[in-house]
Write an enzyme that holds these catalytic residues in place. Structure first.
Site, PDB file in Angstrom:
ATOM      1  N   GLN A 192      -8.606   4.606  -0.380  1.00 51.78           N
ATOM      2  CA  GLN A 192      -7.224   4.926   0.043  1.00 51.78           C
ATOM      3  C   GLN A 192      -6.977   4.567   1.504  1.00 51.78           C
ATOM      4  OE1 GLN A 192      -4.694   5.761  -1.758  1.00 51.78           O
ATOM      5  NE2 GLN A 192      -5.591   6.482  -3.668  1.00 51.78           N
ATOM      6  N   ALA A 213      -8.506  -3.089  -3.957  1.00 54.07           N
ATOM      7  CA  ALA A 213      -7.372  -3.830  -3.378  1.00 54.07           C
ATOM      8  C   ALA A 213      -6.011  -3.248  -3.741  1.00 54.07           C
ATOM      9  CB  ALA A 213      -7.437  -5.298  -3.827  1.00 54.07           C
ATOM     10  N   CYS A 332      -3.323  10.716 -13.487  1.00 50.86           N
ATOM     11  CA  CYS A 332      -4.278  11.165 -14.509  1.00 50.86           C
ATOM     12  C   CYS A 332      -4.152  10.244 -15.711  1.00 50.86           C
ATOM     13  CB  CYS A 332      -3.950  12.602 -14.884  1.00 50.86           C
ATOM     14  SG  CYS A 332      -4.939  13.255 -16.213  1.00 50.86           S
TER      15      CYS A 332
HETATM   16  N1  PLP Z   1     -11.550   6.302  -4.923  1.00 55.37           N
HETATM   17  C1  PLP Z   1     -10.375   6.826  -4.536  1.00 55.37           C
HETATM   18  C2  PLP Z   1     -10.316   7.673  -3.312  1.00 55.37           C
HETATM   19  C3  PLP Z   1      -9.224   6.591  -5.288  1.00 55.37           C
HETATM   20  O1  PLP Z   1      -8.058   7.125  -4.910  1.00 55.37           O
HETATM   21  C4  PLP Z   1      -9.317   5.777  -6.449  1.00 55.37           C
HETATM   22  C5  PLP Z   1      -8.126   5.535  -7.299  1.00 55.37           C
HETATM   23  O2  PLP Z   1      -7.245   6.364  -7.391  1.00 55.37           O
HETATM   24  C6  PLP Z   1     -10.566   5.252  -6.785  1.00 55.37           C
HETATM   25  C7  PLP Z   1     -11.659   5.533  -6.012  1.00 55.37           C
HETATM   26  C8  PLP Z   1     -10.733   4.352  -7.982  1.00 55.37           C
HETATM   27  O3  PLP Z   1     -10.302   3.063  -7.649  1.00 55.37           O
HETATM   28  P1  PLP Z   1      -9.948   1.975  -8.777  1.00 55.37           P
HETATM   29  O4  PLP Z   1      -8.646   2.382  -9.351  1.00 55.37           O
HETATM   30  O5  PLP Z   1      -9.865   0.671  -8.043  1.00 55.37           O
HETATM   31  O6  PLP Z   1     -11.067   2.002  -9.755  1.00 55.37           O
END
Ligand code: PLP
Length: 389
Positions: A192, A213, A332
């Site tokens: 984030q 990304a 979610c």
């Molecule tokens: N880590 C954080 C802090 C996130 O907010 C998210 C997605 O919401 C993820 C990991 C997972 O990322 P991705 O959607 O690219 O798998």
């Protein structure tokens, strides 16, 4: 600029998308880079001219991404996104090089991190957060003073740079220093935070950084794990030996090119400006409505509010009908409105967590977003509250 509009009751209105922490719309520059990459077959492992052109695209993107966070070029391992990067980081150091024997996970991590830790087959402990949402450094220091890495083996701390629900920024440099002194490693989920705050991998003190990304306007389905040189991680799947044997699977060159373009065009300055809109939203809320994490450093684009008596579900639906997209805490996968566990970890009473609403701004948020949000939200809030009185 919004990329789409919708019609309600015959009236055509531009939708206001304020859910960038779930996913941000693709930036036109990233889309162009992806389209160009899609014009030819692109497997960078092939030795022919097409393969060599793909390899050039891959390495150009790797350099831009690495430069954007001041990391060595070869430390960037491209993955399918944040979830995979978190898993590769956690499992990579348990099964590979350092043979980590215990994992500490901050209480407000994205679910991908505790899920990966649960698969690692070593004990997992939770690091609490303070009421302002930041990880409890005093707890960490005290716990690690009792940890003997010589006899108990190396350990891993998983701590996010910025929280997806509140935007709270954790004191990562301090935590990483404590961890290193105690003989451990740090994996930082910066999914984030990427391009919203300055990230300098060369001074942060973390051993690994998980990136994605799509939270900043790049493509969905691409990310990276940045791994300190010399830290031998074990890949989570076997196969073609890509990414110097750290992540097998044919490269997704269009997505990687889109990520590379994002690293060129996104800027911290752009996100800093959004704090003005975010602050106007928070200042315009009626008394009794709380914004959370405001005592800690926060991402400039995120606000998590609670309003007793106005449930997340009702607020979400009313805003959606009014043309505004937000979310209740995190997105979610079931599509259901879930109560915020992040607020629970910060000591917020359950009754209040059920009213959480996350407003997250991004690269295409219009100037009048605060006023438009407040107009729809306040109208509904007052209607619901006066009915209950
Ligand atoms: N880590 C954080 C802090 C996130 O907010 C998210 C997605 O919401 C993820 C990991 C997972 O990322 P991705 O959607 O690219 O798998």
């Amino acid at each position: 600029m919004t990329l789409y509009s919708s019609s309600h009751g015959g009236e055509r209105r531009e939708r206001l998308y304020l859910d960038h922490n779930a996913t941000s719309p693709l930036r036109p520059a990233c889309c162009d880079a992806m389209l160009e990459a899609m014009e030819a077959p692109r497997n960078p492992s092939s030795v022919h001219a097409e393969g060599r052109a793909a390899k050039q695209m891959l390495e150009r993107a790797r350099k831009t991404v690495a430069d954007s966070i001041s990391a060595p070029v070869q430390s960037v391992v491209f993955t399918s996104g944040g979830t995979e990067s978190d898993h590769l980081g956690v499992l990579g150091v348990v099964r590979g090089g350092p043979k980590v024997r215990r994992i500490f996970v901050t209480a407000t991590e994205h679910p991908a991190v505790p899920a990966a830790a649960a698969k690692a087959g070593v004990p997992v402990e939770t690091v609490p957060v303070l009421t302002d949402g930041t990880l409890d450094l005093a707890w960490l220091e005290e716990r690690l003073a009792r940890y003997d890495a010589q006899t108990e083996g190396p350990f891993l701390l998983c701590a996010m740079l910025a929280n997806n629900e509140t935007g709270v920024i954790h004191p990562i440099a301090e935590a990483a220093r404590i961890v290193r002194r105690a003989g451990g490693y740090t994996l930082v989920d910066a999914v984030q935070a990427l391009y919203k705050v300055e990230i300098d991998f060369s001074t942060l003190g973390a051993d690994m950084l998980a990136l994605s990304a799509h939270k900043a306007g790049g493509p969905v389905g691409v990310g990276a794990l940045v791994v300190t040189p010399g830290l031998g991680i074990e890949p989570t799947q076997g196969g073609g030996g890509q990414e110097e044997n750290r992540r097998a699977g044919t490269h997704n060159i269009p997505a990687i090119a889109g990520f590379g373009k994002l690293a060129e065009v996104a800027s911290v300055a752009e996100y800093q400006q959004l704090a003005v809109i975010r602050d106007r939203i928070e200042a315009g809320l009626p008394s009794g409505v709380r914004a959370h994490g405001t005592e800690a450093p926060r991402l400039p684009n995120t606000s998590l509010i609670t309003a007793l008596g106005f449930s997340s579900q009702t607020a979400l639906m009313s805003l959606d009908l009014g043309g505004i997209a937000v979310s209740a805490g995190s997105a979610c996968s079931s599509g259901k409105v879930k109560k915020s566990s992040v607020l629970g970890a910060m000591g917020v009473p359950e009754e209040e967590t059920q009213t959480a609403l996350r407003i997250s701004l991004g690269w295409n948020t219009p100037e009048d977003a605060a006023e438009r949000f407040l107009s729809v939200w306040t109208g509904e809030y007052e209607r619901i509250i006066s009915r209950a009185a």
